[in-house]
Write an enzyme that holds these catalytic residues in place. Sequence first.
Site: not given
Length: 284
Positions: A12, A63, A212-213, A222, A224
């Site tokens: 990630n 994001n 992931e949004r 993490g 999640g």
Amino acid sequence: MLKFTKMQGLGNDYVYMDAIHQKIGNASSLAKAVSNRHWGIGSDGLILIDKSDVADFKMRMFNPDGSESEMCGNGIRCVGKFVYDKELTNSTEVTIETLAGIKNLKLKVENKKVKMITVDMGEPIWEADKIPAMSDKAPVKNLKIKARDREFLATCVSMGNPHAVIVLEDIETFDVEKYGKAIESAPIFPNRTNVEFIKIEDRNHIKMRVWERGTGETLACGTGACSCVVAGVLNDILDRNIVVKLLGGNLQIEWKKEDNHVYMTGTAVTVFEGELQEENILYK
């Protein structure tokens, strides 16, 4: 010129910038630019480390679509490594302010570098209006979600950001993008949601894939992983101390009865460092 560090926690990956000693402009636009894997550095987003009035440091996470998120479990482990390895602190216990509250980190150091981090992720949230999810259940279990041509049953949890956990028999061949994208923006999630698809191996081991949004499928998440363990305990299909197997590696997650807090232990890795020439970044 903006100095940056590329770091990853179980694959990630984020671009990390010291916002204490350098001025960062439009973070949302910058996140879009640096995250682009063709025109930018390439990452799952941008994380800024800044001063805090209530903790040792402040973490802001953006994001690839420019939206700001409350928390990132893999990201905050890397923040712990960043501040210690760069000598912004000499303490192996640090507090980090996030939009999901203050998180406490314990750093395991080898040869003057952080190798492993345990994060106190705090208490899980399962009240519908706080996740948020449109439901009258508490906890929010067996929530029916229609996504494209299928219907799923989800358990919804927040670890400072929203998650919908779905148990499947097969996640290896499952089309995460097709269904994850549809569930993320389902009307029952006012702020959208992250989506975890899990396979139960036994009461202490699960496999997990995540949508992931604002990002898409990533190698690890993490918050999640923490949400999956909480969801499993709420449904009495998991114990409280679990190994979560993600595409990028494993996390040790424990939901302790004593304080009701969830603890996450995993690695953080520095990939490379550099300087960003903003005039060469394509802002979109």
